[in-house]
Design an enzyme around this catalytic site. Sequence first.
Site, short mmCIF file in Angstrom:
data_model
loop_
_atom_site.label_atom_id
_atom_site.label_comp_id
_atom_site.label_asym_id
_atom_site.label_seq_id
_atom_site.Cartn_x
_atom_site.Cartn_y
_atom_site.Cartn_z
N CYS A 264 -9.46 -3.74 -2.14
CA CYS A 264 -9.03 -2.91 -1.01
C CYS A 264 -9.67 -1.52 -1.07
O CYS A 264 -10.11 -1.07 -2.13
CB CYS A 264 -7.51 -2.75 -1.01
SG CYS A 264 -6.61 -4.29 -0.82
N GLU B 166 -8.28 1.43 -0.89
CA GLU B 166 -7.54 2.38 -1.73
C GLU B 166 -7.95 2.24 -3.20
O GLU B 166 -8.20 3.23 -3.89
CB GLU B 166 -6.03 2.17 -1.60
CG GLU B 166 -5.49 2.35 -0.20
CD GLU B 166 -5.44 1.05 0.60
OE1 GLU B 166 -6.43 0.29 0.62
OE2 GLU B 166 -4.39 0.79 1.21
#
Length: 141
Positions: A58, A60
């Site tokens: 992801c 993040e």
Amino acid sequence: MSEFNSNLQTAKQLAIKAAAQAYAPYSRFKVGAVLTLKNGDTISGCNVENVSYGLSNCAERTALFSAIAQGVDLTEIAQVTIYTPSDEVYSPCGACRQVMAEFLSAETPVISTSNGGEQHWTVSSLLPHAFHFDIENYRAD
């Protein structure tokens, strides 16, 4: 416009640029994330998918892992800003929440933005009762 709103708009624009770099041929859902440091510097990340979906990463986590690889003092991260190309605002996934809980202060703001709005949390509100391990006092005998 307040300094916070100006900084958030800048971070959102950087997250949009990061999302444009995403490798998302399977979901076609390009996500960008920006870590804003206390000194104003930023580190970006995007999602990177893999045909074996569990090997995907992801935005993040990409940003956080990049910060670690660059030797950034993670206590200097003031905010995480996420952009999703949607009308709905999405929160970080469970894996990202756990990684944020590992590396960021519980009170670090996490702001998810989209074409339709934004939502604000702290790391601790995203993952209450997070699993922690006291690595400083760990001894492997």
